[in-house]
Design a protein around this motif. Structure first.
Motif, PDB file in Angstrom:
ATOM      1  N   ARG A 151       0.831  -1.199   0.000  1.00  0.00           N
ATOM      2  CA  ARG A 151       0.000   0.000   0.000  1.00  0.00           C
ATOM      3  C   ARG A 151       0.862   1.244   0.000  1.00  0.00           C
ATOM      4  N   THR A 152       0.304   2.329  -0.501  1.00  0.00           N
ATOM      5  CA  THR A 152       0.998   3.605  -0.364  1.00  0.00           C
ATOM      6  C   THR A 152       0.917   4.021   1.104  1.00  0.00           C
ATOM      7  N   ARG A 153       1.634   5.089   1.470  1.00  0.00           N
ATOM      8  CA  ARG A 153       1.609   5.545   2.858  1.00  0.00           C
ATOM      9  C   ARG A 153       0.287   6.223   3.206  1.00  0.00           C
ATOM     10  N   GLU A 154      -0.612   6.275   2.227  1.00  0.00           N
ATOM     11  CA  GLU A 154      -1.979   6.712   2.519  1.00  0.00           C
ATOM     12  C   GLU A 154      -2.912   5.518   2.659  1.00  0.00           C
ATOM     13  N   GLY A 155      -2.336   4.319   2.619  1.00  0.00           N
ATOM     14  CA  GLY A 155      -3.141   3.109   2.802  1.00  0.00           C
ATOM     15  C   GLY A 155      -3.823   2.599   1.540  1.00  0.00           C
TER      16      GLY A 155
END
Lengths: 303, 334
Positions: A208-212
């Motif tokens: 996932r990206t660091r934004e989930g």
């Protein structure tokens, strides 16, 4: 339109694999691609085991294709590749071969084998290259997923004679191969001593990206999309551009998805309805951007 | 022992001259369009610059290689074949190709033109390399950055094709030519558009959470105050996997195989390639100077070769993330 089951890209326990293909044997699928295409360290099924699975499927009326490995690195990889070519050339059991690198193409030529499948990792982007593969004995083109429907139609239109064409229609997209194992890396292990940690991770590990936001999938040395490429909603535009649809095996519901494609092709469901029916069976949100010549991650709906 | 050729990047005419002046045996370059894998704005050569570059290199006994290493599609095929025709007309010393169709075109229409198989051709075994040799007469192959030393040695032992490997520069962690990550995120790929994580899709945003870098809207990394924010090449960002945030695919780092030079020479490597056509002439000068010195030292006294701390310090200054790796040559890297 025929349906093909792509090679199993994940590493499942032996019994799960055998059960999976036993179930597939009486499913409405026409062709089944078998063999380990991702990582040569995986060994729940050896080549001989895959050939045995193939015999069962062939007896059930399925066309069986042995897929070669996408990234060939070692002499032992080449040995496996030669055996895949030999089982075809010798007619024992004589399954068709999907060539996934130019080494496979060379060995098929050397063995005098014709009628093989030009696999999605051969980087066939234009009619001249495809024609070279046809001249070398390819009789089916499994198109790289990143090629759009419009682009593949242009390639086909420019050929002297048509070639059976297979489009990646369902599954997490195989996007890249590496020498590095990202699953081992995730568990702070080296590839040589990976403890086969990818075993039984049925659909890979979501990155996932660091934004989930789900972005990619770690599957050993392979990186896939997190989203599920799904052309169920686009079947109208696939008609006339391909003769086969490839469905990539996933941890659960693969057979249901095959049946859904079959029913939709038969007109029992509209493509839009089928895509809705499919959503609960998908491991992640759908995407279809590649087919429309856009970023693969997009879910594109024509205005 | 063969003399190893030093193959240096030239993203511009000044970079080409710099490479030649600092001891490159060959420079490689591309046209200003999508026919090569470094299709960035402000980079590459127009026809007059190619001619001037070739004249400059040839006057000094060096070679010019032209990268035409992307994959043409049905619609744009004539641009690529025209590029091959121009390359032959200008008198480049070789073209670096990935697409079999283009190789067939070059072999048929310009039989005197020397063909190199690009790293984008993804040939990782001698069987694959020999396929290109038998079909199109390639004379050199550039290996993807995935093989171990023993595997490279095995390739060399089983093909008459000269083998070139990457020695230094930005590191692709994926098999070159087999990576659609950029296409997935942006719709543009190294294979078809000649660029990975292209700049027009990049956004830098200063936010209360830190500097964020995005590719087509996808968050690639976020940097705390004082952290150096790197370019969002999508395989070199930090991501979350099972609630752990780390460089899940690769750190921002450069390949540096300087210490492996004696071993590479022993197994019969014919050329070392320096990555970085997108880098400045200053980079080209620095890296070329160090590798020239190292190769000369190796040639003069193969058994006494030692990497000097000065060389490493110079190279680390221009490395991505100021760090380096042996990549696939180092087993634990995998």
């Amino acid at each position: 339109m025929k349906l093909a089951l792509g090679p199993l890209l994940y590493y499942w326990p032996r019994q799960s694999v055998l059960d999976f293909y036993a179930d597939i044997a009486d499913s409405p699928i026409d062709s089944v691609y078998l063999g380990e295409t991702v990582c040569s360290r995986r060994h729940e099924l050896r080549l001989e085991d895959w050939l045995e699975v193939g015999k069962v499927l062939a007896a059930a009326g399925k066309e069986v294709v042995m897929s070669s490995q996408g990234l060939v690195e070692s002499e032992s990889d080449l040995k496996t590749l030669r055996r895949i070519v030999r089982q075809c050339a010798d007619g024992e059991p004589g399954f068709r071969v999907e060539a996934n690198d130019m080494g496979a193409v060379r060995l098929l030529g050397e063995a005098g084998v014709r009628g093989w499948v030009a696999g999605p990792t051969l980087n066939i982007f234009n009619p001249t290259t495809l024609q070279l593969m046809i001249n070398a004995g390819a009789t089916r083109w499994a198109v790289a997923p990143e090629i759009s429907g419009a682009a593949l139609a242009e390639v086909r239109a420019a050929l002297a004679a048509p070639i059976e064409t297979e489009v990646f229609a369902y599954g997490r997209l195989p996007l890249a191969h590496s020498a590095r194992c990202f699953t081992a890396r995730h568990f702070n292990l080296q590839k040589d001593t990976c403890e086969f940690r990818c075993l039984a991770i049925n659909d890979g590990i979501t990155l996932r990206t660091r934004e989930g936001e789900p972005f990619l999938t770690l599957n050993g040395v392979q990186t896939q999309s997190a989203r599920v490429h799904n052309l169920l909603g686009d079947l109208a535009s696939v008609q006339g551009k391909a003769e086969l649809l490839r469905i990539s095996p996933q941890g659960t519901h693969t057979r249901d998805i095959v049946e859904l494609f079959r029913a939709t092709l038969a007109g029992a469901r509209s493509p839009a309805e089928a895509l809705d029916d499919c959503r609960p069976m998908m491991v992640e949100a759908p995407c279809n951007g590649f087919w429309h010549g856009r970023a693969g991650v997009e879910q594109y709906v024509a205005a | 022992m063969h003399r190893i050729e030093l193959v240096c990047p030239a993203g511009s005419l000044p970079a080409l001259k710099t490479a030649v002046d600092h001891g490159a045996d060959c420079v490689y370059l591309g046209f200003k369009d999508a026919t090569n894998a470094r299709n960035f704005s402000g980079l590459n050569f127009d026809p007059a610059q190619v001619r001037e570059g070739i004249a400059y290199a040839h006057a000094r006994g060096r070679k010019v290689l032209l990268a035409l290493n992307t994959y043409p599609q049905a619609a744009n095929w004539p641009s690529w074949t025209a590029a091959i025709d121009r390359a032959a007309e200008y008198g480049v010393d070789a073209v670096i190709l990935a697409d079999p169709g283009l190789m067939a075109y070059a072999a048929k229409n310009h039989p005197q033109l020397r063909l190199h198989l690009s790293v984008q051709g993804s040939a990782t075994s001698y069987e694959a390399i020999n396929f290109y040799r038998e079909r199109f007469g390639i004379q050199r192959a550039v290996l993807p950055r995935v093989l171990s030393m023993a595997q490279v040695e095995q390739v060399i032992a089983n093909t008459p094709v000269e083998i070139e490997v990457f020695g230094f520069g930005g590191l692709c962690v994926m098999v070159e030519g087999r990576c659609a990550l950029s296409a997935y995120a942006t719709g543009e790929s190294p294979n078809c558009n000649g660029a990975c994580s292209p700049g027009k899709h990049v956004r830098w945003e200063d936010t209360p959470r830190g500097m964020e870098t995005r590719l087509n809207g996808i968050l690639i990394d976020r940097f705390a105050d004082g952290e150096r924010a790197g370019y969002p090449t999508l395989c070199k960002g930090r991501f979350e996997v099972n609630d752990e945030t780390y460089y899940a695919l690769e750190e921002p780092t450069s390949l540096n195989t300087l210490e492996l030079l004696p071993e590479l020479a022993r197994i019969g490597i014919r050329a070392i390639k320096i990555e970085g056509r997108q880098r400045s002439p200053a980079y080209v000068a620095q890296v070329t100077r160090v590798w020239r010195a190292a190769l000369d030292r190796l040639q003069a006294a193969p058994d006494a070769f030692q990497v000097t701390p000065g060389w490493m310090a110079e190279l680390n200054k221009v490395s991505e993330g100021q760090s380096h790796t042996l990549g696939a040559y180092y087993r634990p890297w995998k």
